[in-house]
Structures are given as structure tokens and as C-alpha cells.
Design a protein around this motif. Structure first.
Motif, mmCIF file in Angstrom:
data_model
loop_
_atom_site.group_PDB
_atom_site.id
_atom_site.type_symbol
_atom_site.label_atom_id
_atom_site.label_comp_id
_atom_site.label_asym_id
_atom_site.label_seq_id
_atom_site.Cartn_x
_atom_site.Cartn_y
_atom_site.Cartn_z
ATOM 1 N N GLN A 44 1.191 -0.677 -0.377
ATOM 2 C CA GLN A 44 0.434 -0.293 -0.102
ATOM 3 C C GLN A 44 0.671 1.094 -0.048
ATOM 4 O O GLN A 44 0.584 2.304 -0.551
ATOM 5 C CB GLN A 44 -1.078 -0.237 1.097
ATOM 6 C CG GLN A 44 -1.889 0.906 0.970
ATOM 7 C CD GLN A 44 -2.865 1.151 1.996
ATOM 8 O OE1 GLN A 44 -1.989 0.642 3.667
ATOM 9 N NE2 GLN A 44 -3.279 1.659 2.586
ATOM 10 N N LEU A 45 1.951 1.223 0.604
ATOM 11 C CA LEU A 45 2.720 2.252 1.788
ATOM 12 C C LEU A 45 3.697 2.514 -0.249
ATOM 13 O O LEU A 45 3.793 3.786 -0.272
ATOM 14 C CB LEU A 45 3.209 2.218 1.963
ATOM 15 C CG LEU A 45 2.997 2.614 3.575
ATOM 16 C CD1 LEU A 45 3.554 2.019 4.669
ATOM 17 C CD2 LEU A 45 2.125 3.870 4.247
ATOM 18 N N GLY A 46 4.219 1.507 -0.608
ATOM 19 C CA GLY A 46 5.118 1.692 -2.360
ATOM 20 C C GLY A 46 3.861 2.175 -3.434
ATOM 21 O O GLY A 46 4.592 3.059 -3.676
ATOM 22 N N ALA A 47 2.613 2.000 -3.247
ATOM 23 C CA ALA A 47 1.701 2.553 -4.557
ATOM 24 C C ALA A 47 1.441 4.060 -4.104
ATOM 25 O O ALA A 47 1.148 4.673 -4.508
ATOM 26 C CB ALA A 47 0.632 1.723 -4.569
ATOM 27 N N LEU A 48 1.356 4.241 -2.882
ATOM 28 C CA LEU A 48 1.394 5.582 -2.391
ATOM 29 C C LEU A 48 2.737 6.676 -2.890
ATOM 30 O O LEU A 48 2.473 7.239 -3.207
ATOM 31 C CB LEU A 48 0.934 6.007 -0.951
ATOM 32 C CG LEU A 48 -0.267 5.309 -0.705
ATOM 33 C CD1 LEU A 48 -0.456 4.958 0.687
ATOM 34 C CD2 LEU A 48 -1.096 6.080 -0.837
ATOM 35 N N ILE A 49 3.959 6.285 -2.187
ATOM 36 C CA ILE A 49 4.905 7.049 -2.794
ATOM 37 C C ILE A 49 5.240 6.947 -4.340
ATOM 38 O O ILE A 49 5.130 8.157 -4.759
ATOM 39 C CB ILE A 49 6.383 5.680 -2.024
ATOM 40 C CG1 ILE A 49 6.493 5.754 -0.708
ATOM 41 C CG2 ILE A 49 7.432 6.828 -2.856
ATOM 42 C CD1 ILE A 49 7.221 5.041 -0.073
ATOM 43 N N TYR A 50 4.843 5.472 -4.868
ATOM 44 C CA TYR A 50 4.703 6.717 -6.300
ATOM 45 C C TYR A 50 3.382 7.391 -7.013
ATOM 46 O O TYR A 50 4.026 8.140 -7.589
ATOM 47 C CB TYR A 50 4.517 4.766 -6.824
ATOM 48 C CG TYR A 50 4.181 4.892 -8.446
ATOM 49 C CD1 TYR A 50 5.160 4.573 -9.578
ATOM 50 C CD2 TYR A 50 3.136 5.582 -9.072
ATOM 51 C CE1 TYR A 50 5.438 4.470 -10.986
ATOM 52 C CE2 TYR A 50 2.812 5.455 -10.832
ATOM 53 C CZ TYR A 50 4.550 4.828 -11.050
ATOM 54 O OH TYR A 50 4.465 4.758 -12.860
ATOM 55 N N ARG A 51 2.318 7.398 -6.430
ATOM 56 C CA ARG A 51 1.997 8.628 -6.238
ATOM 57 C C ARG A 51 2.213 9.495 -5.868
ATOM 58 O O ARG A 51 2.156 10.463 -6.994
ATOM 59 C CB ARG A 51 0.700 8.032 -6.047
ATOM 60 C CG ARG A 51 -0.765 8.747 -6.598
ATOM 61 C CD ARG A 51 -2.090 8.207 -5.988
ATOM 62 N NE ARG A 51 -2.668 7.586 -6.722
ATOM 63 C CZ ARG A 51 -3.798 7.432 -7.572
ATOM 64 N NH1 ARG A 51 -3.626 8.862 -8.011
ATOM 65 N NH2 ARG A 51 -3.659 6.179 -8.051
ATOM 66 N N VAL A 52 3.273 10.304 -4.480
ATOM 67 C CA VAL A 52 3.882 11.345 -4.462
ATOM 68 C C VAL A 52 4.163 11.953 -5.499
ATOM 69 O O VAL A 52 4.354 12.417 -5.996
ATOM 70 C CB VAL A 52 3.871 10.590 -3.710
ATOM 71 C CG1 VAL A 52 4.837 12.131 -3.199
ATOM 72 C CG2 VAL A 52 3.268 10.757 -2.164
ATOM 73 N N LYS A 53 4.971 10.338 -6.331
ATOM 74 C CA LYS A 53 6.240 10.409 -7.914
ATOM 75 C C LYS A 53 5.542 10.797 -8.767
ATOM 76 O O LYS A 53 5.747 12.202 -9.472
ATOM 77 C CB LYS A 53 7.763 9.464 -7.895
ATOM 78 C CG LYS A 53 8.298 9.295 -6.729
ATOM 79 C CD LYS A 53 9.089 7.984 -6.771
ATOM 80 C CE LYS A 53 9.834 7.663 -5.658
ATOM 81 N NZ LYS A 53 11.093 8.907 -5.419
ATOM 82 N N PHE A 54 4.387 10.243 -9.270
ATOM 83 C CA PHE A 54 3.923 10.358 -10.808
ATOM 84 C C PHE A 54 2.776 10.754 -10.720
ATOM 85 O O PHE A 54 2.566 11.277 -12.004
ATOM 86 C CB PHE A 54 4.480 9.191 -11.824
ATOM 87 C CG PHE A 54 6.027 8.538 -10.956
ATOM 88 C CD1 PHE A 54 6.902 9.489 -11.830
ATOM 89 C CD2 PHE A 54 6.438 7.535 -10.713
ATOM 90 C CE1 PHE A 54 8.312 9.165 -11.754
ATOM 91 C CE2 PHE A 54 7.700 6.592 -10.273
ATOM 92 C CZ PHE A 54 8.325 8.174 -10.935
ATOM 93 N N GLU A 55 2.218 10.634 -9.805
ATOM 94 C CA GLU A 55 0.655 11.451 -9.375
ATOM 95 C C GLU A 55 0.186 9.652 -10.252
ATOM 96 O O GLU A 55 0.443 8.543 -10.290
ATOM 97 C CB GLU A 55 0.133 12.641 -9.853
ATOM 98 C CG GLU A 55 0.253 13.503 -9.285
ATOM 99 C CD GLU A 55 -0.027 14.379 -8.541
ATOM 100 O OE1 GLU A 55 -0.031 15.645 -9.854
ATOM 101 O OE2 GLU A 55 -0.979 15.173 -8.314
ATOM 102 N N GLU A 56 -0.461 9.816 -11.295
ATOM 103 C CA GLU A 56 -1.861 9.518 -12.030
ATOM 104 C C GLU A 56 -0.865 8.744 -13.257
ATOM 105 O O GLU A 56 -1.644 7.683 -14.036
ATOM 106 C CB GLU A 56 -3.226 10.327 -12.315
ATOM 107 C CG GLU A 56 -4.026 9.111 -12.801
ATOM 108 C CD GLU A 56 -4.466 8.439 -11.738
ATOM 109 O OE1 GLU A 56 -4.769 7.362 -11.666
ATOM 110 O OE2 GLU A 56 -4.655 9.190 -10.872
ATOM 111 N N ASP A 57 -0.163 9.048 -13.767
ATOM 112 C CA ASP A 57 1.180 8.624 -14.511
ATOM 113 C C ASP A 57 1.325 7.256 -14.361
ATOM 114 O O ASP A 57 2.156 6.666 -13.613
ATOM 115 C CB ASP A 57 2.390 9.398 -14.180
ATOM 116 C CG ASP A 57 2.905 8.957 -15.865
ATOM 117 O OD1 ASP A 57 2.374 8.253 -16.846
ATOM 118 O OD2 ASP A 57 4.031 10.198 -16.224
ATOM 119 N N LYS A 58 1.362 6.261 -15.521
ATOM 120 C CA LYS A 58 1.180 5.070 -15.318
ATOM 121 C C LYS A 58 2.503 4.836 -15.713
ATOM 122 O O LYS A 58 2.980 2.960 -16.073
ATOM 123 C CB LYS A 58 -0.178 4.686 -15.793
ATOM 124 C CG LYS A 58 -1.318 4.401 -14.619
ATOM 125 C CD LYS A 58 -2.614 3.927 -15.140
ATOM 126 C CE LYS A 58 -3.309 3.786 -13.920
ATOM 127 N NZ LYS A 58 -5.075 2.882 -14.256
#
Lengths: 528, 159
Positions: free
Chosen positions: A348-362
């Protein structure tokens, strides 16, 4: 009428003449016999600019002390030299002379007035008495004198007896560009009290470059920095309030300035003058690392603003604090693997850190295996294959769709807030006092007290609340605490070079706790 | 993320260990060897001075430090302190101890010029060191217990 008053000011500048009748020493005995010859040339007018070093201090109260008299005379030679009136071939560092001028006064109260009088004296009829040295020199000498007065007014106020005279002097010279500023600095010095150390290099350089405003760069945990104005009278607490105001924080409680110099990061005590603290620190480092073959070691420093005490930190209560500080300060602790957490939480935290870095960019999904160090606690990475990590992180990412960067930061904080190790400073140490504990320990200092953690399992072995800690001490190589009373207590001895930080944190948490207790007791008393 | 964290690889040994290795290697350089100069005196037997309990499995070595300028070595602890022993707290740049190498903060000072310091207070230890440095002779003999390399992160704090 105003114009008239002003022109009058110009005609007759205010001098220390009146003050001198009561408080200056009497002129040397020989004066009387020379009165006739020297009359009109002003040689014995002690309140006017002198052309030679003083043989005695100006003030009666200083004359009474042999040692202070000596210092006063030396200070005068340094003022002379600073103003260019005294030959000095030696190249000096920017603040060597100012150190010598103000050091004595900062230690001995009577010298404070003496220094003011000496400076004002050299600013009185400077052009008349030093006229033989040429007009360029007079301008130079007078300007240097003003620099000293500006520095002096930033260090300490004159006594109540001298103060009105200094004020009138400045009032009469209000057309000088530095006079209004000196007046203001005097007010601030009266309000904030006297500094402990002579002017910092930055202060001396500023005034020598005709700048009365000093801006200082402050660094933040989110990798940004901003410039803030610092004055000679700025205390760490005011500085913190200024920063937290600009950053729109709800409160500056628990926040602190930190100075990084060489390999040390030291928190600035709230009540300290900012420049005093930095001065003290650089002096101390200079002493520890003497100049090698005349080369002074680099004493550059950086100023940080960070959360130090996490007592009342609750994610969601102060958004700017969460976004700029809490997230970025907690993230590296999490990634170093200091906390105990479930696999589910790590995804969960891994996904949140990704989101802080790239927001919605997949588009960065394929790179996840390469950036696991930035997403997963170090010691957990090897537990799964990079592709398994990626799959799980992506799955959790999709569950949080629509969340902004800032919302992701807050969600991250809300997860780790549940852990007993939230808001800790962690220290890896080698303990040698308790055979029941592993030799290498992880120590967490947070609002709950001092916790000893097994570095492998992350199990909290024990937590000593602050109320149970009776004593602590530290050195360059160790940190030591006593828990419980001296007879039945236990002791913990740790090998660490970070003892100074543990010591400071413990001191700060305990004093914060004591202040809160006193406040509560006080308010209870008021209800009665 | 945290700015005071020096961004350098941490996989290798801590700086204390590096320093020791560099100076240790220097002692094997040919011209040093020719002058008979060594960081640690090779034929020193710690058991000739200390009991095995005192040595307690530690790496005890003898340093012969040449007197050039000040020693510039600071100690802390002492028998009556929490540490219970005399430990090097700082080696100042450019002093004799620094030039000699082979001694770093954290090392225990066990003896100076034959005088055993394991039961000395801080003041006694400091006095013995000063006396040894100021008395005759071109060098001092320092017996130290070398602190093992640190197997833990000892540089960075995240507040």
C-alpha cells in the motif's frame, strides 16, 4: 518650523560633552598647565575624535578596574585601526578587529558603555580633528565609525544613563543613511537583550558592503529552499515563527532550526540568538580543527528547518506541515526499514510513494523493479522478486485512483501514524551493558520515550518512558542513560558517535514534557 | 530526501576503518620500511602487560608515536565514568597522533610509556599522557585496544 529645527541640527550636532562632565574621567593632570597653549585646539576635549590612542579609558567606572582599563585601551586601538586611523600592515580576517573591539564588552558590563562612548567620540568632529589626513580619509574614517556603531547597536544596548545620549546623537545625525537603522537596532537590543558573541562574519561583511539587510538561505526536507531575513537581534524562536508563517504552518511547535557544519547537524536552542549560535559553533569547530599550514578549514554551514519533536503531530491536522515536512521526514526512516510493518502495508505504502512521485502517470510502471529502493524498505526488497513487487504495487495503485499527490502524502502518513514508532529519531548503536539484548540495537526516541528495538525483527524490546529516565550523559564515542533510581535502576551504555543528538533530543522531549506539566498545573490553579 | 544526509555510497567501510587501512598500508611502503618505521610495533605481546581478562579477546597493539609538535589527541571516559575506561574522543588534524595514524576515536587507551591506565580516572589519564608527552625522549609508547569496525550506521540521523 521643521526646516528650522533641521538646520539647527546640522549646525550643532549632539555630542557627549554634557555626559562627559559627570561620567568621563577627568583629563590628565598636565592639562591644566597646558590649557593656555592648547586652548581652542580641542586636544583635551575627551568627547571629540582623538588622533592618538587613549592612555586611559573614557569612563570613570572603567578606570576603577585595572583589567578593564587595559581592555578599554586595547579596544580603542582596534577601533582606531578599524577606522583606518592607525597604521596596520598586517592583513586581517574580516572579523578579527571587530572581535577584539566587542569581545571585552560582551564579557564585562562596564565596557559596554565604554565602547559606545569610544565610537561616538570618534564620530564627533572627526573632520576637524583628523583634518590633516585629507578629505578622502575623513570620509572613510567616519564611514567606518558608523559601521562600528551599527554593529554595536546590534549586539547590546547602552546603560539607561547613556541611552538618551546615544539616542540624541543619532537623532541629530538622522540624515546619515545608517542613523535610523542604528536607532531601530537599539530598540531591538533593548527588547531582546545582549548578545553573547561578537558579530558574525556575515554581519560584518553585510555592513561593509553597505547592506543593512541580511538574507539567509533555509533548506526544507522536500528539497526546496527559501531566503529569509535575519537580523542581529533574531532569536531562533523568532526565526522559526517567521518561517512557519511564510510556509503557512498552523503552528511552529516541535519545529526547529538545524545547522549543518562539517559532519555535524545540530539543533539551535529556541532562546539563542541565531548569529550567536552559528558563531559559537564555528569557533568550536575551528578550535577542534586548527588551521593546517595557515589554511583555515572550510567553515561553510547550511541552515535547515525541520520537525524535531513529534509530540502533538497528527496527520491531517496541519496540511502544509504534512506536505513539506512530515511526509519527507518520515519517508527515509521508513525506507531504511526502521519500522515493523505488514506485507500488506508495504504494498500500500509503495503504491502511495509512487503516486507522490508520478501522480496518475502510469508510464513509469515498467520502471518499478528498478526503483524498488525508493518504494520498499531496504531489508524487505529481497523478500519478493522485482516483478512480484511491481504487480502488487500496481494493484494497490489502481485501488487509489483519483488521489492527488498531496492526498497520497496524507494517506501515507495516516498508515504509519498507527505504528508506535511513528515520529521517531532512530539511532543504530552498539550496546555493551545488557547481555539479554542484542549487541547491535536500534534506539527510537519519540513521544513515548526511549525504545530499544531488535534491528532484525524490529520488535520493540522495551520502552522507557521519559518519566522513568533519571539521568543521561554523552561523549564523542558513547551515550549513557540510567532508568529508574540509582539503587535499583538499570543502565544502558551505547557506543555511538551520535550521542550529542540523542542527548539533545532527550533533553528537549523532557523539558517539553515538564513545561506542559507546569502549564497544566498552572491552569488548574487558576480555576480555584 | 533528508539534506544533511551525505549522498555517498554506504556499502563500503565506515571512514574510521578506511583511515586505519590507509595508514596501515602506508607502513608497508618501501621507504617507510627502510627507515624501520611502523604504525604498530610488530613484536609487541600484550600478554606481557595485561592479564587475559584485561585483554578480553580484543585487538591490543603498541604504537610508537614520534614527538613532532603537539600530540593533539583527546580522551574521554575514565574508570569512574559510564564508559569505565579511557577512550580516544578526538584526533585533531595535523597533530602527531594524526600524522602517525593507526589510532582513531573509539580506541581504548590502555597504557602510556609502560604506565597502565585501565584503572585511571579521566584526569589521571590526561595527566599521564601530558607528562609522557612533555618528558624526555623522542617518542611515546601508547598501548591501545583497537575498536572493531562499526557494523552499524553511525553517521546519519533522520529527525
Amino acid at each position: 518650523q521643521l526646516a528650522l529645527a533641521e538646520s539647527e541640527d546640522k549646525v550643532k550636532p549632539y555630542t557627549l560633552e554634557e555626559f562627559s562632565y559627570d561620567y568621563f574621567r577627568s583629563p590628565p593632570k598636565s592639562t591644566l598647565s597646558r590649557v593656555m597653549i592648547t586652548k581652542g585646539r580641542g586636544k583635551e576635549r575627551l568627547w571629540c575624535c582623538a588622533r592618538e590612542p587613549l592612555k586611559q579609558p573614557l569612563l570613570k567606572k572603567v578606570l576603577a578596574h585595572e583589567e578593564l582599563s587595559q581592555e578599554a585601551q586595547l579596544a580603542f586601538i582596534d577601533i582606531f585601526t578599524y577606522m583606518g586611523d592607525y597604521p596596520s600592515k598586517r592583513a586581517r580576517s574580516v572579523n578579527e578587529l571587530t572581535d577584539q573591539i566587542f569581545e571585552g564588552a560582551l564579557k564585562a558590563e562596564p565596557l559596554k558603555d565604554e565602547i559606545y562612548c569610544q565610537i561616538l567620540k570618534q564620530l564627533t568632529e572627526n573632520h576637524i580633528n583628523c583634518g590633516h589626513m585629507g578629505i578622502d580619509h575623513v570620509v572613510y574614517s567616519e564611514e567606518k565609525g558608523w559601521e562600528l556603531l551599527w554593529l554595536c547597536a546590534g549586539l547590546f544596548p547602552p546603560s539607561n544613563i547613556l541611552l538618551p545620549h546615544v539616542q540624541k546623537f543619532l537623532q541629530a545625525k538622522k540624515h546619515h543613511p545608517l542613523a535610523p537603522d542604528c536607532m531601530q537596532r537599539l530598540q531591538k537590543a533593548l527588547r531582546n537583550g545582549s548578545r553573547k558573541y561578537p558579530p558574525h562574519l556575515v554581519e560584518v561583511e553585510a555592513i561593509q558592503h553597505k547592506t543593512t539587510q541580511i538574507f539567509h538561505k533555509v533548506y526544507f526536507p522536500d528539497d526546496t529552499d527559501e531566503a529569509f531575513e535575519v537580523e542581529s537581534s533574531t532569536k531562533a524562536k523568532d526565526f522559526c515563527l517567521n518561517i512557519s508563517g511564510r510556509l503557512l504552518l498552523k503552528s511552529s511547535e516541535g519545529f526547529s532550526l538545524f545547522v549543518k557544519i562539517t559532519d555535524k547537524v545540530i539543533s539551535v536552542p529556541e532562546g539563542d540568538f541565531f548569529f550567536d549560535f552559528v558563531r559559537h559553533l564555528t569557533d568550536w569547530i575551528k578550535k577542534a580543527r586548527p588551521a593546517k599550514d595557515g589554511v583555515v578549514p572550510s567553515l561553510t554551514y547550511q541552515v535547515f528547518f525541520m520537525k524535531k519533536l513529534w509530540t502533538n503531530t497528527m496527520p491531517g491536522k496541519d496540511s502544509m506541515a504534512d506536505y513539506i515536512f512530515h511526509y519527507y521526514q518520515e519517508l527515509p526512516k521508513y525506507l531504511r526499514g526502521y519500522h515493523q510493518c505488514s506485507r500488506e502495508e508495504v504494498f500500500q505504502l509503495g503504491a502511495l510513494i509512487y503516486r507522490v512521485k508520478f501522480e496518475e502517470d502510469k508510464s513509469q510502471f515498467p520502471n518499478i523493479p528498478k526503483m524498488l529502493k525508493e518504494l520498499i524498505p531496504h531489508d524487505q526488497i529481497r523478500h519478493l522478486s522485482p516483478d512480484d513487487w511491481k504487480r502488487s504495487i500496481v494493484a494497490f495503485f489502481n485501488k487509489q485512483s483519483g488521489k492527488t499527490r498531496e492526498e497520497a502524502k496524507l494517506s501515507f502518513l495516516k498508515v504509519i501514524f498507527k505504528w508506535p514508532t511513528f515520529g521517531s529519531a532512530f539511532f543504530e548503536v552498539k550496546q555493551t551493558s545488557d547481555p539479554n539484548f542484542p549487541e547491535i540495537l536500534l534506539i527510537a526516541i519519540n513521544k513515548h520515550g526511549v525504545s530499544l528495538i531488535d534491528p532484525k525483527s524490529k520488535d520493540i524490546l522495551t520502552t522507557h518512558p521519559f518519566t522513568k529516565i533519571s539521568n543521561w550523559s554523552s561523549g564523542n564515542t558513547y551515550f549513557h542513560i540510567t532508568i529508574g533510581n540509582l539503587v535499583r535502576g538499570t543502565k544502558l551504555l551505547c557506543e555511538t558517535s551520535l550521542g550529542y543528538k540523542m542527548d539533545d533530543l532527550l533533553t528537549s522531549y523532557i523539558s517539553q514534557m515538564l513545561t506542559t506539566m507546569t502549564k497544566q498545573r498552572g491552569s488548574r490553579g487558576n480555576i480555584k | 530526501m533528508c539534506h544533511h544526509h551525505p549522498e555517498k555510497p554506504r556499502e563500503d567501510q565506515p571512514p574510521e576503518m578506511l583511515k586505519r587501512m590507509v595508514t596501515y598500508n602506508n607502513s608497508f611502503r618501501s621507504n617507510n620500511k627502510r627507515q624501520g618505521f611502523q604504525k604498530y610495533v610488530e613484536d609487541f605481546d600484550p600478554h606481557s602487560m595485561f592479564s587475559s581478562e584485561q585483554i578480553a579477546g580484543r585487538d591490543v597493539r603498541l604504537l610508537r608515536i614520534k614527538k613532532v609538535g603537539p600530540l593533539d589527541l583527546a580522551v574521554e571516559g575514565g574508570v569512574d565514568s559510564p564508559l569505565g575506561k579511557l577512550v580516544v574522543s578526538a584526533i585533531y588534524d595535523g597533530g602527531s597522533a594524526d600524522k602517525h595514524g593507526g589510532i582513531v576515536p573509539g580506541d581504548e587507551v590502555m597504557a602510556v610509556n609502560g604506565k597502565i591506565l585501565t584503572d585511571s580516572s579521566l584526569t589521571e589519564g590526561q595527566n599521564s599522557l601530558t607528562r609522557a608527552w612533555n618528558s624526555g625522549g623522542d617518542w611515546i609508547d601508547l598501548v591501545i585496544a583497537v575498536s572493531p569496525p562499526k557494523e552499524y550506521e553511525d553517521e546519519v540521523t533522520f529527525f
